[in-house]
Design a protein around this motif. Structure first.
Motif, mmCIF file in Angstrom:
data_model
loop_
_atom_site.group_PDB
_atom_site.id
_atom_site.type_symbol
_atom_site.label_atom_id
_atom_site.label_comp_id
_atom_site.label_asym_id
_atom_site.label_seq_id
_atom_site.Cartn_x
_atom_site.Cartn_y
_atom_site.Cartn_z
ATOM 1 N N THR A 36 0.790 -1.255 0.179
ATOM 2 C CA THR A 36 -0.061 0.029 -0.014
ATOM 3 C C THR A 36 0.696 1.324 0.047
ATOM 4 O O THR A 36 2.126 1.116 0.322
ATOM 5 C CB THR A 36 -0.850 -0.073 1.116
ATOM 6 O OG1 THR A 36 -0.067 -0.340 2.357
ATOM 7 C CG2 THR A 36 -1.922 -1.155 0.976
ATOM 8 N N SER A 37 0.210 2.325 -0.187
ATOM 9 C CA SER A 37 0.890 3.425 -0.488
ATOM 10 C C SER A 37 1.656 4.085 0.873
ATOM 11 O O SER A 37 1.291 3.849 1.833
ATOM 12 C CB SER A 37 -0.035 4.793 -0.828
ATOM 13 O OG SER A 37 0.615 5.931 -1.066
ATOM 14 N N GLY A 38 3.054 4.467 0.669
ATOM 15 C CA GLY A 38 3.870 4.962 1.699
ATOM 16 C C GLY A 38 4.733 3.618 2.511
ATOM 17 O O GLY A 38 5.304 4.110 3.364
ATOM 18 N N CYS A 39 4.587 2.595 1.982
ATOM 19 C CA CYS A 39 5.360 1.272 2.820
ATOM 20 C C CYS A 39 6.783 1.439 2.229
ATOM 21 O O CYS A 39 7.472 0.813 2.711
ATOM 22 C CB CYS A 39 4.676 0.010 2.627
ATOM 23 S SG CYS A 39 4.826 -0.400 0.883
ATOM 24 N N GLY A 40 7.214 2.393 1.246
ATOM 25 C CA GLY A 40 8.725 2.412 1.036
ATOM 26 C C GLY A 40 9.276 1.627 -0.357
ATOM 27 O O GLY A 40 10.309 1.473 -0.537
ATOM 28 N N LYS A 41 7.880 1.424 -1.112
ATOM 29 C CA LYS A 41 8.546 0.534 -2.465
ATOM 30 C C LYS A 41 9.587 1.564 -3.146
ATOM 31 O O LYS A 41 10.578 0.805 -3.743
ATOM 32 C CB LYS A 41 7.367 0.420 -3.228
ATOM 33 C CG LYS A 41 6.265 -0.299 -2.468
ATOM 34 C CD LYS A 41 4.990 -0.700 -3.385
ATOM 35 C CE LYS A 41 4.303 0.674 -3.769
ATOM 36 N NZ LYS A 41 3.496 1.115 -2.673
ATOM 37 N N SER A 42 9.200 2.907 -3.434
ATOM 38 C CA SER A 42 10.125 3.532 -4.282
ATOM 39 C C SER A 42 11.303 3.801 -3.620
ATOM 40 O O SER A 42 12.500 3.951 -4.380
ATOM 41 C CB SER A 42 9.374 5.040 -4.588
ATOM 42 O OG SER A 42 8.475 4.807 -5.335
ATOM 43 N N THR A 43 11.306 4.073 -2.310
ATOM 44 C CA THR A 43 12.528 4.120 -1.700
ATOM 45 C C THR A 43 13.612 3.057 -1.796
ATOM 46 O O THR A 43 14.679 3.222 -1.915
ATOM 47 C CB THR A 43 12.299 4.231 0.010
ATOM 48 O OG1 THR A 43 11.380 5.386 0.165
ATOM 49 C CG2 THR A 43 13.497 4.448 0.729
ATOM 50 N N ILE A 44 13.069 1.784 -1.764
ATOM 51 C CA ILE A 44 13.731 0.752 -2.076
ATOM 52 C C ILE A 44 14.461 0.664 -3.428
ATOM 53 O O ILE A 44 15.627 0.530 -3.547
ATOM 54 C CB ILE A 44 13.022 -0.501 -1.818
ATOM 55 C CG1 ILE A 44 12.583 -0.565 -0.209
ATOM 56 C CG2 ILE A 44 13.881 -1.637 -2.194
ATOM 57 C CD1 ILE A 44 11.618 -1.945 -0.076
ATOM 58 N N THR A 184 4.716 -1.874 -7.796
ATOM 59 C CA THR A 184 3.460 -1.609 -8.337
ATOM 60 C C THR A 184 2.510 -1.780 -7.268
ATOM 61 O O THR A 184 2.710 -2.442 -6.297
ATOM 62 C CB THR A 184 3.162 -2.767 -9.609
ATOM 63 O OG1 THR A 184 1.723 -2.724 -10.024
ATOM 64 C CG2 THR A 184 3.186 -4.194 -8.960
ATOM 65 N N HIS A 185 1.307 -1.073 -7.681
ATOM 66 C CA HIS A 185 -0.097 -1.110 -6.468
ATOM 67 C C HIS A 185 -0.978 -2.225 -7.294
ATOM 68 O O HIS A 185 -1.975 -2.593 -6.783
ATOM 69 C CB HIS A 185 -0.591 -0.010 -6.725
ATOM 70 C CG HIS A 185 -0.175 1.247 -6.014
ATOM 71 N ND1 HIS A 185 0.228 2.378 -6.695
ATOM 72 C CD2 HIS A 185 0.371 1.300 -4.797
ATOM 73 C CE1 HIS A 185 0.601 3.232 -5.734
ATOM 74 N NE2 HIS A 185 0.627 2.672 -4.781
ATOM 75 N N ASP A 186 -0.688 -2.548 -8.362
ATOM 76 C CA ASP A 186 -1.492 -3.337 -9.308
ATOM 77 C C ASP A 186 -1.441 -4.572 -9.044
ATOM 78 O O ASP A 186 -0.274 -5.346 -9.776
ATOM 79 C CB ASP A 186 -1.573 -2.967 -10.559
ATOM 80 C CG ASP A 186 -2.596 -3.432 -11.790
ATOM 81 O OD1 ASP A 186 -2.811 -4.680 -11.410
ATOM 82 O OD2 ASP A 186 -2.880 -2.836 -12.657
HETATM 83 N N1 LIG Z 1 12.935 12.184 -0.253
HETATM 84 C C1 LIG Z 1 12.225 12.110 1.153
HETATM 85 N N2 LIG Z 1 12.394 12.968 2.173
HETATM 86 C C2 LIG Z 1 11.600 12.700 3.034
HETATM 87 N N3 LIG Z 1 10.627 11.513 3.220
HETATM 88 C C3 LIG Z 1 10.597 10.929 2.253
HETATM 89 C C4 LIG Z 1 11.542 10.809 1.126
HETATM 90 N N4 LIG Z 1 11.316 9.990 0.045
HETATM 91 C C5 LIG Z 1 10.409 9.020 0.811
HETATM 92 N N5 LIG Z 1 9.852 9.419 2.044
HETATM 93 C C6 LIG Z 1 8.984 9.037 2.864
HETATM 94 O O1 LIG Z 1 9.364 7.609 3.030
HETATM 95 C C7 LIG Z 1 8.144 6.813 3.050
HETATM 96 C C8 LIG Z 1 8.141 5.824 1.922
HETATM 97 O O2 LIG Z 1 7.720 6.506 0.526
HETATM 98 P P1 LIG Z 1 7.821 5.697 -0.720
HETATM 99 O O3 LIG Z 1 7.823 6.855 -1.786
HETATM 100 O O4 LIG Z 1 9.137 5.213 -0.723
HETATM 101 O O5 LIG Z 1 6.553 4.911 -0.549
HETATM 102 P P2 LIG Z 1 5.804 3.947 -1.685
HETATM 103 O O6 LIG Z 1 5.437 2.666 -1.047
HETATM 104 O O7 LIG Z 1 6.532 4.115 -2.908
HETATM 105 O O8 LIG Z 1 4.604 4.974 -2.092
HETATM 106 P P3 LIG Z 1 3.567 5.085 -3.091
HETATM 107 O O9 LIG Z 1 3.075 3.896 -3.627
HETATM 108 O O10 LIG Z 1 2.535 6.074 -2.818
HETATM 109 O O11 LIG Z 1 4.456 5.858 -4.304
HETATM 110 C C9 LIG Z 1 7.137 7.752 2.851
HETATM 111 O O12 LIG Z 1 6.430 8.140 4.305
HETATM 112 C C10 LIG Z 1 7.491 8.974 2.487
HETATM 113 O O13 LIG Z 1 6.886 10.294 2.870
#
Ligand SMILES: Nc1ncnc2c1ncn2[C@@H]1O[C@H](COP(=O)(O)OP(=O)(O)OP(=O)(O)O)[C@@H](O)[C@H]1O
Length: 246
Positions: A36-44, A184-186
């Motif tokens: 789900t949104s915000g769990c850190g997928k893009s961060t990884i 993906t969310h899908d």
């Molecule tokens: N550059 C940044 N600065 C501060 N916080 C960040 C940054 N990048 C991500 N975060 C935080 O890290 C957490 C995970 O974000 P991320 O974008 O990785 O989630 P996600 O699972 O990819 O979300 P989505 O599906 O909505 O794209 C969120 O709480 C976001 O606010």
């Protein structure tokens, strides 16, 4: 090209975004990161790509740390991010090294591979969303990345274009034998494309479970087998039935 994450954590301004992510991706495997949104997928994904080196833990690509080898990864984002003042051809050439004639030849081959032969001279404003995303795919592939990182690459597209481009991804994956990590969310997309789906949960995100999909390719959209995987994933995410939000 294998990829290993060991206890990867990322904190932004004191707030933990992902915690203790350990994951091994085999050469040629398609692994989905779902959650789900915000769990850190893009961060990884950004940590794997080398775009962000502020993580703790280790990321290895074929035994080298990701911080050294980020040029072996290709990134495709949700939106195509083309340079508006450059043609399709020049967008794909951009960032390639070498002789101009060689670069042109190579770029044209990849443009043809994504089904855009004859569109080389068009500018981004003249393309549909699906065409622009095909250009982004060609641009990511043209450098022969050994790991392809996709961050919700089809989520801005209509359902039909999305299915076409999912099949295009499978075609290029077969041709280039890339290792793929797909955010993906899908759930339908994940079950159709992936060899393995990693489900992330929580904030900070942690790996909840992994599902290995044994379905042969080509897979059939809407098949009973994929529907079973989908039901299992929905249950894991607590989304299998309506829940009261009060
Ligand atoms: N550059 C940044 N600065 C501060 N916080 C960040 C940054 N990048 C991500 N975060 C935080 O890290 C957490 C995970 O974000 P991320 O974008 O990785 O989630 P996600 O699972 O990819 O979300 P989505 O599906 O909505 O794209 C969120 O709480 C976001 O606010």
């Amino acid at each position: 090209m294998s990829l290993t994450l060991r206890n990867v954590s990322r904190t932004f301004a004191g707030a933990s975004a992902v915690r203790n992510i350990s994951l091994s991706v085999q050469p040629g495997e398609i692994v989905g990161l779902l959650g789900t949104s915000g769990c850190g997928k893009s961060t990884i994904l950004r940590a794997i790509s080398g775009l962000d080196d502020g993580y703790e833990g280790e990321i290895e690509i074929n035994g080298n740390t990701a911080k050294e080898v980020h040029d072996t990864t290709g990134f495709i984002f949700q939106e195509p991010r083309l340079l508006p003042w450059l043609t399709v051809l020049d967008n794909v050439i951009f960032g390639l090294k070498g002789e101009h004639a060689d670069k042109q030849k190579r770029a044209k081959e990849y443009i043809a591979d994504v089904g855009l032969e004859g569109k080389e001279k068009l500018y981004p404003r003249q393309l549909s969303g699906g065409m622009a995303q095909r250009v982004a795919i060609a641009r990511a592939l043209v450098t022969s990345p050994e790991i392809l990182l996709l961050d919700e690459p089809f989520s801005a597209l209509d359902a039909f274009t999305k299915m076409q481009l999912q099949d295009l991804l499978l075609d290029v994956w077969k041709t280039y034998q890339s290792t793929v990590v797909l955010v993906t969310h899908d759930i339908d997309e994940a079950t159709y494309l992936c060899d393995r789906i990693v489900i992330l949960r929580g904030q900070p995100g942690e790996i909840d479970r992994e599902i290995t999909l044994t379905e042969q390719r080509p897979r059939k959209r809407g098949s009973e087998e994929l529907a079973r995987y989908k039901a299992d994933i929905l249950e894991s995410l607590n989304l299998d039935r309506a829940r009261s939000i009060t």
